[in-house]
Design a protein around this motif. Structure first.
Motif, PDB file in Angstrom:
ATOM      1  N   ARG A  10     -16.010 -23.796  20.105  1.00 41.57           N
ATOM      2  CA  ARG A  10     -16.067 -24.080  21.540  1.00 41.57           C
ATOM      3  C   ARG A  10     -14.850 -23.421  22.192  1.00 41.57           C
ATOM      4  NH1 ARG A  10     -17.579 -28.739  24.753  1.00 41.57           N
ATOM      5  NH2 ARG A  10     -18.209 -29.875  22.887  1.00 41.57           N
ATOM      6  N   TYR A  11     -15.063 -22.765  23.339  1.00 39.66           N
ATOM      7  CA  TYR A  11     -13.934 -22.251  24.115  1.00 39.66           C
ATOM      8  C   TYR A  11     -13.580 -23.279  25.169  1.00 39.66           C
ATOM      9  CZ  TYR A  11     -14.818 -17.728  21.924  1.00 39.66           C
ATOM     10  OH  TYR A  11     -14.988 -16.714  21.011  1.00 39.66           O
ATOM     11  N   SER A  12     -12.318 -23.294  25.576  1.00 36.20           N
ATOM     12  CA  SER A  12     -11.873 -24.344  26.504  1.00 36.20           C
ATOM     13  C   SER A  12     -12.594 -24.271  27.849  1.00 36.20           C
ATOM     14  CB  SER A  12     -10.360 -24.261  26.705  1.00 36.20           C
ATOM     15  OG  SER A  12     -10.031 -22.955  27.091  1.00 36.20           O
ATOM     16  N   ASN A  13     -13.107 -23.047  28.198  1.00 31.06           N
ATOM     17  CA  ASN A  13     -13.757 -22.907  29.513  1.00 31.06           C
ATOM     18  C   ASN A  13     -15.264 -23.135  29.454  1.00 31.06           C
ATOM     19  OD1 ASN A  13     -14.161 -20.601  27.993  1.00 31.06           O
ATOM     20  ND2 ASN A  13     -14.254 -19.255  29.767  1.00 31.06           N
ATOM     21  N   THR A  14     -15.816 -23.500  28.278  1.00 33.56           N
ATOM     22  CA  THR A  14     -17.272 -23.720  28.203  1.00 33.56           C
ATOM     23  C   THR A  14     -17.567 -25.200  27.953  1.00 33.56           C
ATOM     24  OG1 THR A  14     -17.187 -23.105  25.870  1.00 33.56           O
ATOM     25  CG2 THR A  14     -17.928 -21.401  27.381  1.00 33.56           C
ATOM     26  N   PRO A  17     -20.513 -26.218  23.054  1.00 34.63           N
ATOM     27  CA  PRO A  17     -19.995 -25.271  22.067  1.00 34.63           C
ATOM     28  C   PRO A  17     -20.833 -23.992  22.074  1.00 34.63           C
ATOM     29  CG  PRO A  17     -20.911 -27.229  20.988  1.00 34.63           C
ATOM     30  CD  PRO A  17     -21.016 -27.457  22.454  1.00 34.63           C
ATOM     31  N   VAL A  18     -20.194 -22.853  21.841  1.00 35.78           N
ATOM     32  CA  VAL A  18     -20.934 -21.587  21.756  1.00 35.78           C
ATOM     33  C   VAL A  18     -21.727 -21.564  20.446  1.00 35.78           C
ATOM     34  CG1 VAL A  18     -20.702 -19.079  21.679  1.00 35.78           C
ATOM     35  CG2 VAL A  18     -19.159 -20.414  23.108  1.00 35.78           C
ATOM     36  N   LEU A  19     -21.084 -21.993  19.351  1.00 35.52           N
ATOM     37  CA  LEU A  19     -21.767 -22.093  18.056  1.00 35.52           C
ATOM     38  C   LEU A  19     -21.684 -23.538  17.588  1.00 35.52           C
ATOM     39  CD1 LEU A  19     -20.278 -18.908  16.317  1.00 35.52           C
ATOM     40  CD2 LEU A  19     -22.349 -19.086  17.719  1.00 35.52           C
ATOM     41  N   ALA A  37     -30.022 -14.109  23.585  1.00 35.49           N
ATOM     42  CA  ALA A  37     -29.753 -13.832  24.998  1.00 35.49           C
ATOM     43  C   ALA A  37     -28.285 -13.459  25.188  1.00 35.49           C
ATOM     44  CB  ALA A  37     -30.084 -15.073  25.822  1.00 35.49           C
ATOM     45  N   SER A  38     -28.021 -12.753  26.265  1.00 33.14           N
ATOM     46  CA  SER A  38     -26.637 -12.436  26.615  1.00 33.14           C
ATOM     47  C   SER A  38     -25.854 -13.740  26.777  1.00 33.14           C
ATOM     48  CB  SER A  38     -26.648 -11.638  27.926  1.00 33.14           C
ATOM     49  OG  SER A  38     -25.358 -11.245  28.236  1.00 33.14           O
ATOM     50  N   GLY A  39     -24.701 -13.808  26.130  1.00 36.51           N
ATOM     51  CA  GLY A  39     -23.873 -15.011  26.220  1.00 36.51           C
ATOM     52  C   GLY A  39     -24.230 -16.074  25.200  1.00 36.51           C
ATOM     53  N   SER A  40     -25.174 -15.791  24.302  1.00 38.36           N
ATOM     54  CA  SER A  40     -25.580 -16.821  23.331  1.00 38.36           C
ATOM     55  C   SER A  40     -24.570 -16.983  22.192  1.00 38.36           C
ATOM     56  CB  SER A  40     -26.976 -16.504  22.764  1.00 38.36           C
ATOM     57  OG  SER A  40     -26.990 -15.228  22.160  1.00 38.36           O
ATOM     58  N   GLY A  41     -23.628 -16.034  22.053  1.00 39.65           N
ATOM     59  CA  GLY A  41     -22.570 -16.217  21.052  1.00 39.65           C
ATOM     60  C   GLY A  41     -22.591 -15.211  19.911  1.00 39.65           C
ATOM     61  N   LYS A  42     -23.338 -14.120  20.061  1.00 38.79           N
ATOM     62  CA  LYS A  42     -23.481 -13.148  18.968  1.00 38.79           C
ATOM     63  C   LYS A  42     -22.134 -12.483  18.628  1.00 38.79           C
ATOM     64  CE  LYS A  42     -26.590 -10.817  21.311  1.00 38.79           C
ATOM     65  NZ  LYS A  42     -26.514 -11.591  22.569  1.00 38.79           N
ATOM     66  N   SER A  43     -21.436 -12.012  19.664  1.00 35.14           N
ATOM     67  CA  SER A  43     -20.139 -11.348  19.410  1.00 35.14           C
ATOM     68  C   SER A  43     -19.121 -12.350  18.888  1.00 35.14           C
ATOM     69  CB  SER A  43     -19.599 -10.695  20.690  1.00 35.14           C
ATOM     70  OG  SER A  43     -20.500  -9.735  21.162  1.00 35.14           O
ATOM     71  N   THR A  44     -19.208 -13.584  19.377  1.00 35.70           N
ATOM     72  CA  THR A  44     -18.304 -14.634  18.881  1.00 35.70           C
ATOM     73  C   THR A  44     -18.502 -14.824  17.381  1.00 35.70           C
ATOM     74  OG1 THR A  44     -18.361 -15.751  21.012  1.00 35.70           O
ATOM     75  CG2 THR A  44     -17.699 -17.083  19.109  1.00 35.70           C
ATOM     76  N   LEU A  45     -19.764 -14.830  16.940  1.00 35.43           N
ATOM     77  CA  LEU A  45     -20.053 -15.002  15.517  1.00 35.43           C
ATOM     78  C   LEU A  45     -19.430 -13.861  14.697  1.00 35.43           C
ATOM     79  CD1 LEU A  45     -21.490 -16.354  13.145  1.00 35.43           C
ATOM     80  CD2 LEU A  45     -23.591 -15.171  13.823  1.00 35.43           C
ATOM     81  N   THR A 194     -27.976  -6.954  17.794  1.00 36.68           N
ATOM     82  CA  THR A 194     -28.666  -5.942  18.598  1.00 36.68           C
ATOM     83  C   THR A 194     -29.636  -6.582  19.584  1.00 36.68           C
ATOM     84  OG1 THR A 194     -30.049  -3.953  18.480  1.00 36.68           O
ATOM     85  CG2 THR A 194     -30.486  -5.640  16.836  1.00 36.68           C
ATOM     86  N   HIS A 195     -29.886  -5.871  20.677  1.00 34.61           N
ATOM     87  CA  HIS A 195     -30.953  -6.275  21.602  1.00 34.61           C
ATOM     88  C   HIS A 195     -32.232  -5.486  21.296  1.00 34.61           C
ATOM     89  CE1 HIS A 195     -28.696  -8.941  24.235  1.00 34.61           C
ATOM     90  NE2 HIS A 195     -27.703  -8.072  24.235  1.00 34.61           N
ATOM     91  N   SER A 196     -32.148  -4.522  20.365  1.00 40.39           N
ATOM     92  CA  SER A 196     -33.295  -3.654  20.091  1.00 40.39           C
ATOM     93  C   SER A 196     -34.181  -4.243  18.994  1.00 40.39           C
ATOM     94  CB  SER A 196     -32.788  -2.268  19.643  1.00 40.39           C
ATOM     95  OG  SER A 196     -33.814  -1.590  18.945  1.00 40.39           O
TER      96      SER A 196
HETATM   97  N1  LIG Z   1     -12.272 -15.332  24.159  1.00 33.22           N
HETATM   98  C1  LIG Z   1     -13.095 -16.092  24.892  1.00 33.22           C
HETATM   99  N2  LIG Z   1     -12.603 -17.044  25.704  1.00 33.22           N
HETATM  100  C2  LIG Z   1     -13.421 -17.834  26.425  1.00 33.22           C
HETATM  101  N3  LIG Z   1     -14.761 -17.741  26.428  1.00 33.22           N
HETATM  102  C3  LIG Z   1     -15.318 -16.809  25.647  1.00 33.22           C
HETATM  103  C4  LIG Z   1     -14.514 -15.920  24.844  1.00 33.22           C
HETATM  104  N4  LIG Z   1     -15.346 -15.092  24.161  1.00 33.22           N
HETATM  105  C5  LIG Z   1     -16.607 -15.435  24.529  1.00 33.22           C
HETATM  106  N5  LIG Z   1     -16.590 -16.459  25.409  1.00 33.22           N
HETATM  107  C6  LIG Z   1     -17.753 -17.124  25.998  1.00 33.22           C
HETATM  108  O1  LIG Z   1     -18.610 -17.491  24.924  1.00 33.22           O
HETATM  109  C7  LIG Z   1     -19.982 -17.258  25.256  1.00 33.22           C
HETATM  110  C8  LIG Z   1     -20.611 -16.341  24.225  1.00 33.22           C
HETATM  111  O2  LIG Z   1     -20.072 -15.021  24.386  1.00 33.22           O
HETATM  112  P1  LIG Z   1     -20.454 -13.821  23.401  1.00 33.22           P
HETATM  113  O3  LIG Z   1     -19.702 -12.618  23.869  1.00 33.22           O
HETATM  114  O4  LIG Z   1     -20.247 -14.260  22.003  1.00 33.22           O
HETATM  115  O5  LIG Z   1     -22.010 -13.671  23.701  1.00 33.22           O
HETATM  116  P2  LIG Z   1     -23.032 -12.513  23.271  1.00 33.22           P
HETATM  117  O6  LIG Z   1     -24.244 -13.195  22.763  1.00 33.22           O
HETATM  118  O7  LIG Z   1     -22.353 -11.560  22.354  1.00 33.22           O
HETATM  119  O8  LIG Z   1     -23.327 -11.813  24.664  1.00 33.22           O
HETATM  120  P3  LIG Z   1     -23.786 -10.287  25.023  1.00 33.22           P
HETATM  121  O9  LIG Z   1     -25.164 -10.105  24.450  1.00 33.22           O
HETATM  122  O10 LIG Z   1     -23.781 -10.293  26.511  1.00 33.22           O
HETATM  123  O11 LIG Z   1     -22.748  -9.350  24.430  1.00 33.22           O
HETATM  124  C9  LIG Z   1     -19.983 -16.728  26.683  1.00 33.22           C
HETATM  125  O12 LIG Z   1     -20.212 -17.811  27.561  1.00 33.22           O
HETATM  126  C10 LIG Z   1     -18.585 -16.174  26.862  1.00 33.22           C
HETATM  127  O13 LIG Z   1     -18.173 -16.255  28.208  1.00 33.22           O
END
Ligand SMILES: Nc1ncnc2c1ncn2[C@@H]1O[C@H](COP(=O)(O)OP(=O)(O)OP(=O)(O)O)[C@@H](O)[C@H]1O
Length: 219
Positions: A10-14, A17-19, A37-45, A194-196
């Motif tokens: 979880r990020y403090s601004n959400t 939890p993202v995951l 979906a965009s913002g679902s947490g893929k890059s975070t993972l 990927t989105h593809s």
């Molecule tokens: N370092 C961070 N600090 C605070 N919030 C973050 C941080 N990194 C990601 N988030 C939040 O976590 C959520 C998931 O972001 P993430 O980049 O993992 O999504 P994504 O699925 O990879 O999106 P996209 O397909 O648009 O790249 C978003 O709401 C994002 O704003």
């Protein structure tokens, strides 16, 4: 092998939890694609698997290494030895040419191999760019240089964030085939965000990330 066991983040601004208790196992040499979906947490993972950030709970094991790393020095050593990362923002070294960018990690690691590097560059269709400075490349060319750099030092794990996002369809097909085939022949584990649908379908396992967890079917 990657073993992710019930990680939450979880990020403090959400608010949510993202995951949330997310689990995933990928065997050596296998590939998994992750859509969502965009913002679902893929890059975070991916960032958690690379150890750039830590989960709030749960565990991640890569081979014999359980995260978090005991020190930043160990993290650097592990990433250099074992990890190939393809970032959304390629992170090339602008003042170096294509050849030196691709050779960067293998030189640090001490396993640079000119013949193998040329082979990988050929698969990705960038041999002709060898001497070109990175700052003169198009987005799609930078993307293929970043993929070559991630593969050429023969890592045990490759994390790819939108590896074909900047390529036309024909080039995307060619580049994703090279990415999957190279990982398979090296017995390298591959995680592709990927989105593809075309790129995702080439993976051994397909997963969809939603509500903080991985699912085997689209919504
Ligand atoms: N370092 C961070 N600090 C605070 N919030 C973050 C941080 N990194 C990601 N988030 C939040 O976590 C959520 C998931 O972001 P993430 O980049 O993992 O999504 P994504 O699925 O990879 O999106 P996209 O397909 O648009 O790249 C978003 O709401 C994002 O704003």
């Amino acid at each position: 092998m990657i073993n992710i066991n019930a990680i939450s983040k979880r990020y403090s601004n959400t608010d949510a939890p993202v995951l949330s208790k997310l689990s995933l196992t990928v065997a050596d040499g296998e590939s998994v694609s992750i859509r969502g979906a965009s913002g679902s947490g893929k890059s975070t993972l991916l960032s958690l698997i690379a150890g750039f950030e830590s989960p709030d709970s749960g565990s991640i094991t890569i081979g014999s290494q359980t995260l978090p790393f005991s020190s930043e020095k160990n993290a650097d050593r592990f990433r250099r030895q074992a990890l190939g990362v393809i970032f959304q923002s390629y992170n090339l070294i602008e003042c170096l040419n294509v050849w030196d960018n691709i050779a960067f990690t293998s030189r640090l690691k001490g396993n640079s191999d000119d013949e193998y590097q040329l082979h990988i560059m050929g698969l990705l269709g960038i041999t002709h760019l060898k001497n070109k400075p990175a700052h003169q490349l198009s987005g799609g060319e930078q993307q293929r240089v970043a993929i070559s750099r991630a593969l050429v030092h023969k890592p045990t794990l490759v994390l790819a964030d939108e590896p074909t996002g900047n390529l036309d369809e024909a080039t995307s097909d060619k580049v994703s085939a090279a990415l999957y085939d190279t990982c398979q022949s090296l017995k390298t584990t591959l995680v592709v965000v990927t989105h593809s649908d075309d790129v995702a379908r080439m993976a051994g396992q397909q997963r969809w990330l939603r509500h903080g967890q991985l699912h085997s079917e689209p919504a």
